[in-house]
Design an enzyme around this catalytic site. Structure first.
Site, short mmCIF file in Angstrom:
data_model
loop_
_atom_site.label_atom_id
_atom_site.label_comp_id
_atom_site.label_asym_id
_atom_site.label_seq_id
_atom_site.Cartn_x
_atom_site.Cartn_y
_atom_site.Cartn_z
N TRP A 319 0.84 -1.20 0.00
CA TRP A 319 0.00 0.00 0.00
C TRP A 319 0.88 1.26 0.00
CZ3 TRP A 319 -0.10 3.71 3.94
CH2 TRP A 319 -1.09 4.69 3.83
N HIS A 320 2.05 1.17 0.65
CA HIS A 320 2.91 2.35 0.72
C HIS A 320 3.51 2.73 -0.62
CE1 HIS A 320 2.71 1.67 5.09
NE2 HIS A 320 3.06 2.94 5.20
N GLY A 321 3.70 1.79 -1.50
CA GLY A 321 4.32 2.14 -2.78
C GLY A 321 4.38 0.96 -3.72
N PHE A 505 2.26 8.85 -0.90
CA PHE A 505 1.50 7.62 -0.76
C PHE A 505 0.02 7.84 -1.00
CE2 PHE A 505 5.02 6.68 2.47
CZ PHE A 505 5.86 6.30 1.46
#
Length: 505
Positions: A319-321, A505
């Site tokens: 989800w962060h990247g 993000f």
């Protein structure tokens, strides 16, 4: 529009002045908040605003579908899928195309799948999480379908849309529909603003210049330099993000919404499990409530619990990247959490022995000393060894957790996993390159480390002390003290402010 900028300062002064008159008029205040949310987001680009508007309208229609009582499950699944596709297209399209291209090239299959120049809408990850949790809460009847105006204000709420915290809809609607808004304390707001500016504007900006090159070209630096860079990044991401959260909470307080606790001395954690209870708390709770528990949590046995834990952290990392390095970062935290749980379960089996060890006191030494001199000294050594372990165990656990978290951050901050591996390889190479130390005054770095760790361990006490100091003085003293603290912050700060880490993000 970043928080610590003159543009935002002027925008918020106007917003706060109007909010003071409108707060008690519930309907008018809702329209007012929606308008300022739209204006704030429009600064990032009209095309982003169009996408956000379409997202809000589409998801509200899905919410109404869930609330009608017919085909509720279909609307929930449809809503989650469409939001994941929306997030996936803007954030992960090129990553998946690149990965597919590599696989096809491996098997020598030609393809012409286009790579798109996709701009990621600001805050897409955060408002997608809000949207999905809202759908699930309505499906579980934990939340009634709100009016469209309330929903639009919640999703677009400007202090939190870009980088969180992820406020829960229930508490937000309660405050939004109350004539009596959250009664903030001005001393607390002032300290939150100064704390946020000091962390972001002064400390984070200094560390940003220190870490940016070593993480891009680790092969040019010595192992000592890279260890310093890794420690500096651990400090950097903490002050950058907690500074943003302090500012967001201060702004929310002034607008009538209570602060959301997002950080609680994370580097005091004595285990990885405790670290995630202290770091980015609103995200950790979201992952626990809407992902880990949805996967089955601990209800289906230990093996399934560990698998769910691992999957939650891997998805949280992704989800962060869009990158393998983020997957590895999540995987390492997942493995660490599973290991922590296994050790915890194992220690429970030794609990009776532990009880007998703890029951050993100095009085026992005296009793034992009457039996024999040898037995006396054995028990003396045993007693003080246990006392030493009791004293140093928390320090050792804290240092071990911080070291592991710092190693994981290397994957988080590098552009790809190959660079992260180079960084780790060079870190244990023990070469004698002095480039970094010749570029920076390391004493400034050590002082910055000391200040950040002091804020991590004693930040709450310092904050309470300063709040009490402001509360006991008259207006003139308050103004002088506040001005002095702000002068110190801006005097030590840079000319330009680097972007927030979590804006990406």
């Amino acid at each position: 529009m970043l928080f610590p900028t003159y543009d935002f300062f002027l925008f918020f002064i106007g917003t706060f002045a109007c909010a003071g008159f409108l707060k008690s008029h519930v309907l008018a205040y809702k329209y007012f908040l929606l308008i300022v949310n739209v204006i704030f987001y429009a600064f990032f680009g009209w095309h982003f605003l169009e996408l956000l508007s379409a997202n809000v309208i589409t998801n509200y229609l899905i919410l109404e579908g869930i609330s009608t009582g017919k085909n509720r499950r279909f609307f929930l699944v449809f809503g989650i899928v469409i939001n994941l596709v929306y997030l996936g297209f803007f954030k992960y399209y090129n990553f998946f195309i690149d990965s597919l291209q590599e696989v096809l090239n491996t098997f020598k299959i030609s393809s012409e799948i286009p790579i798109l120049q996709v701009l990621i809408p600001v805050g897409i990850s955060f408002y997608t999480f809000r949207v999905i949790s809202h759908l699930i809460d309505c499906y579980k009847n934990q939340l009634a379908c709100p009016k469209f105006l309330d929903y639009a204000v919640y999703i677009t709420y400007f202090p939190q849309i870009a980088s969180g915290p992820i406020a829960r809809a229930t508490e937000f609607y309660q405050q939004l529909n109350s004539e009596k808004k959250y009664n903030y304390q001005i001393e607390r707001v002032i300290i939150l603003i100064i704390s946020g500016l000091f962390k972001k504007y002064t400390l984070s900006s200094f560390l940003f210049n220190f870490i940016k090159v070593p993480f891009q070209l680790p092969e040019q630096y010595s192992s000592f330099d890279l260890i310093l860079a890794a420690l500096a990044y651990s400090c950097y991401i903490y002050v950058d993000f907690s500074g943003y959260s302090d500012l967001a909470n201060a702004i929310s307080s002034l607008l009538g919404f209570p602060p959301v606790l997002n950080f609680n001395m994370p580097y005091c954690a004595q285990s990885l499990q405790e670290f995630w209870r202290r770091w980015h708390i609103s995200l950790s709770e979201w992952l626990r409530d809407y992902l880990y528990i949805s996967l089955g949590g601990s209800r289906k046995g230990n093996l399934r619990k560990h698998f769910n834990l691992l999957m939650t952290m891997v998805i949280g990392g992704f989800w962060h990247g869009a990158g393998v390095n983020f997957l590895i970062w999540g995987f390492l935290h997942g493995i660490g959490l599973v290991f922590t749980h296994l050790v915890k379960d194992l220690m429970k089996n030794f609990h009776p022995k532990k009880q007998s060890d703890q029951s050993l006191t100095s009085s026992h030494i005296i009793v034992f000393s009457r039996r024999s001199q040898t037995q006396f000294w054995l028990n003396w050594c045993r007693f003080y060894f246990r006392q030493t372990v009791y004293i140093f165990k928390p320090i050792f656990a804290c240092a071990l957790t911080f070291s592991y978290v710092s190693l994981c951050w290397i994957f988080f901050n590098t552009s790809n996993w190959e660079t992260a591996l180079k960084f780790l390889q060079q870190m244990v190479n023990f070469s004698s390159n002095l480039e970094l130390r010749s570029q920076f005054n390391l004493w400034q770095l050590y002082i910055t480390f000391a200040i950040i760790f002091m804020m991590n361990f004693y930040g709450d006490k310092i904050s309470v002390y300063l709040q009490n100091l402001l509360a006991k003085r008259n207006f003139i003293i308050q103004a002088i003290l506040t001005s002095t603290l702000l002068y110190i912050v801006f005097r030590l700060g840079p000319n330009t402010v680097p972007p927030f880490v979590y804006f990406g993000f």
